[in-house]
Write a protein that holds these residues in place. Sequence first.
Motif, short mmCIF file in Angstrom:
data_model
loop_
_atom_site.label_atom_id
_atom_site.label_comp_id
_atom_site.label_asym_id
_atom_site.label_seq_id
_atom_site.Cartn_x
_atom_site.Cartn_y
_atom_site.Cartn_z
N THR A 1 0.92 0.80 -12.34
CA THR A 1 1.56 -0.52 -13.56
C THR A 1 2.21 -0.93 -13.27
O THR A 1 3.59 -0.56 -12.24
CB THR A 1 2.01 0.58 -14.82
N LEU A 2 2.14 -2.26 -13.63
CA LEU A 2 3.00 -3.42 -13.21
C LEU A 2 3.83 -3.67 -13.78
O LEU A 2 4.39 -3.08 -14.89
CB LEU A 2 2.03 -5.06 -12.73
N GLU A 3 5.14 -4.68 -13.28
CA GLU A 3 6.20 -5.03 -13.84
C GLU A 3 6.15 -5.86 -15.34
O GLU A 3 7.09 -5.63 -16.23
CB GLU A 3 7.10 -5.66 -13.45
N THR A 4 4.82 -6.44 -15.77
CA THR A 4 4.37 -6.66 -16.93
C THR A 4 4.43 -6.00 -17.66
O THR A 4 4.34 -6.63 -18.78
CB THR A 4 3.97 -7.76 -16.25
N GLY A 5 3.83 -5.16 -17.61
CA GLY A 5 3.74 -4.01 -18.50
C GLY A 5 1.37 -4.04 -18.23
O GLY A 5 0.56 -2.69 -18.59
N ILE A 6 0.75 -4.58 -17.38
CA ILE A 6 -0.43 -4.40 -17.20
C ILE A 6 -1.10 -3.21 -16.27
O ILE A 6 -0.01 -3.03 -15.21
CB ILE A 6 -1.04 -6.21 -16.45
N THR A 7 -1.86 -2.63 -16.26
CA THR A 7 -2.49 -1.91 -15.60
C THR A 7 -3.47 -2.10 -14.82
O THR A 7 -4.52 -2.82 -15.01
CB THR A 7 -2.75 -0.09 -15.96
N VAL A 8 -3.78 -1.91 -13.58
CA VAL A 8 -4.77 -2.38 -12.18
C VAL A 8 -5.00 -1.68 -11.52
O VAL A 8 -4.53 -0.44 -10.74
CB VAL A 8 -4.82 -3.53 -11.87
N LYS A 9 -6.32 -1.69 -10.97
CA LYS A 9 -6.82 -0.92 -9.78
C LYS A 9 -6.45 -1.27 -8.32
O LYS A 9 -6.44 -2.34 -8.23
CB LYS A 9 -8.49 -0.38 -9.91
N VAL A 10 -5.50 -0.69 -7.54
CA VAL A 10 -5.13 -0.65 -6.89
C VAL A 10 -5.67 0.27 -5.14
O VAL A 10 -6.04 1.65 -5.93
CB VAL A 10 -4.14 -0.67 -6.56
N PRO A 11 -6.06 -0.35 -4.23
CA PRO A 11 -6.03 0.83 -2.92
C PRO A 11 -4.79 2.08 -3.37
O PRO A 11 -3.97 1.94 -3.23
CB PRO A 11 -6.13 0.10 -1.45
N LEU A 12 -5.19 2.84 -2.33
CA LEU A 12 -4.68 4.56 -2.63
C LEU A 12 -3.03 3.66 -1.71
O LEU A 12 -2.04 4.79 -1.83
CB LEU A 12 -4.98 5.29 -1.61
N PHE A 13 -3.09 2.70 -0.77
CA PHE A 13 -2.08 3.11 0.39
C PHE A 13 -1.27 2.04 -0.32
O PHE A 13 0.10 1.49 0.49
CB PHE A 13 -2.40 2.16 1.45
N ILE A 14 -1.55 1.49 -1.99
CA ILE A 14 0.11 1.35 -2.38
C ILE A 14 0.82 1.82 -3.23
O ILE A 14 0.64 2.64 -3.92
CB ILE A 14 -0.47 -0.06 -3.43
N VAL B 1 2.02 -6.63 -5.32
CA VAL B 1 0.98 -7.02 -5.03
C VAL B 1 0.51 -8.21 -5.68
O VAL B 1 1.54 -8.74 -6.74
CB VAL B 1 0.28 -6.39 -5.15
N TYR B 2 -0.78 -9.20 -4.95
CA TYR B 2 -1.22 -9.76 -5.83
C TYR B 2 -2.22 -9.52 -6.52
O TYR B 2 -3.28 -8.73 -6.48
CB TYR B 2 -2.33 -11.28 -4.84
N VAL B 3 -2.72 -10.20 -7.53
CA VAL B 3 -3.11 -9.78 -8.99
C VAL B 3 -3.82 -11.32 -9.21
O VAL B 3 -3.15 -12.23 -9.73
CB VAL B 3 -2.44 -9.24 -10.28
N LEU C 1 3.00 -9.69 -8.21
CA LEU C 1 3.92 -8.70 -8.62
C LEU C 1 4.61 -7.51 -8.36
O LEU C 1 3.69 -6.31 -7.43
CB LEU C 1 2.83 -8.27 -10.76
N LYS C 2 5.02 -6.56 -9.29
CA LYS C 2 6.01 -5.22 -8.49
C LYS C 2 5.17 -4.18 -9.37
O LYS C 2 4.76 -3.84 -10.61
CB LYS C 2 7.17 -5.72 -8.43
N VAL C 3 4.53 -3.45 -8.27
CA VAL C 3 4.09 -2.23 -9.27
C VAL C 3 5.21 -1.34 -9.07
O VAL C 3 6.26 -1.33 -8.78
CB VAL C 3 3.72 -1.15 -8.37
N THR C 4 5.30 -0.96 -10.80
CA THR C 4 6.71 0.35 -11.52
C THR C 4 5.98 1.50 -10.94
O THR C 4 6.97 2.16 -11.58
CB THR C 4 7.03 -0.80 -12.57
N ASN C 5 4.62 1.63 -11.18
CA ASN C 5 4.53 3.11 -11.59
C ASN C 5 3.35 3.06 -10.72
O ASN C 5 2.06 2.24 -11.87
CB ASN C 5 4.92 3.41 -12.58
N THR C 6 3.19 4.52 -10.68
CA THR C 6 1.71 4.49 -9.85
C THR C 6 1.62 5.84 -9.23
O THR C 6 3.00 6.14 -8.40
CB THR C 6 1.52 3.54 -8.45
N GLU C 7 0.21 6.53 -8.95
CA GLU C 7 0.54 8.16 -8.67
C GLU C 7 0.63 7.94 -6.64
O GLU C 7 0.30 7.03 -6.24
CB GLU C 7 -0.67 8.98 -8.37
N PRO C 8 1.00 8.89 -6.05
CA PRO C 8 1.28 8.95 -4.77
C PRO C 8 0.03 9.50 -4.53
O PRO C 8 -0.78 9.39 -4.77
CB PRO C 8 2.20 10.25 -4.20
#
Length: 188
Positions: A153-166, A172-174, A131-138
């Motif tokens: 926030t990913l392209e389907t609307g789901i919110t996941v925790k990702v490492p800071l470098f993303i 990303v793989y989910v 899935l593509k990351v559509t929104n995240t803080e720097p």
Amino acid sequence: MINVTELRPGNYFTDDGNIFLVLDILLNKTAMRKMVAKVKVKNLRTGAITEMSANSGYQVDTIRLDKKKMAYLYDNGDFLVFMDNETYEQIEISKSRLEWEMKFLTENLEVEIVSYNDEILGINLPAKVVLKVTNTEPAVRGDSVNKAMKDATLETGITVKVPLFIGQDEFVYVRTDTGEYDGRANTK
């Protein structure tokens, strides 16, 4: 028909007009009683997970489910539309039956449609989806103690925790069983 004590995890059976998947089974035998099977099951029509008990000798009908590969096409309001890539046959499944799965569906994702006697019971997703990351803080420099994570926030609307470098617009793989981040993916 088989004895309920012969069921194993992964078996499908019908009982009282319901279709069940065996998740776990515990057999208990005491000196004064018949063997009792405690079976943890998932009702494939309702999605409810329950535990049922039955004495040795109780018979159930084992069944085989039909599984067919199809691609997700689009959301048409109340239904999700899937298509067989070989016959171009299209089917619709109610969104209310696929609330969890909708979080991972992207256009042309190949899934397995599960049915029994032409009744569609649901879908099986791949173990991981890209899935593509559509929104995240720097990321903030120096904020890297103990595997720091941030919301994305990913392209389907789901919110996941990702490492800071993303970052935004990365892939990303989910995991589809837990909905958790499983690694950085190469762009499509």
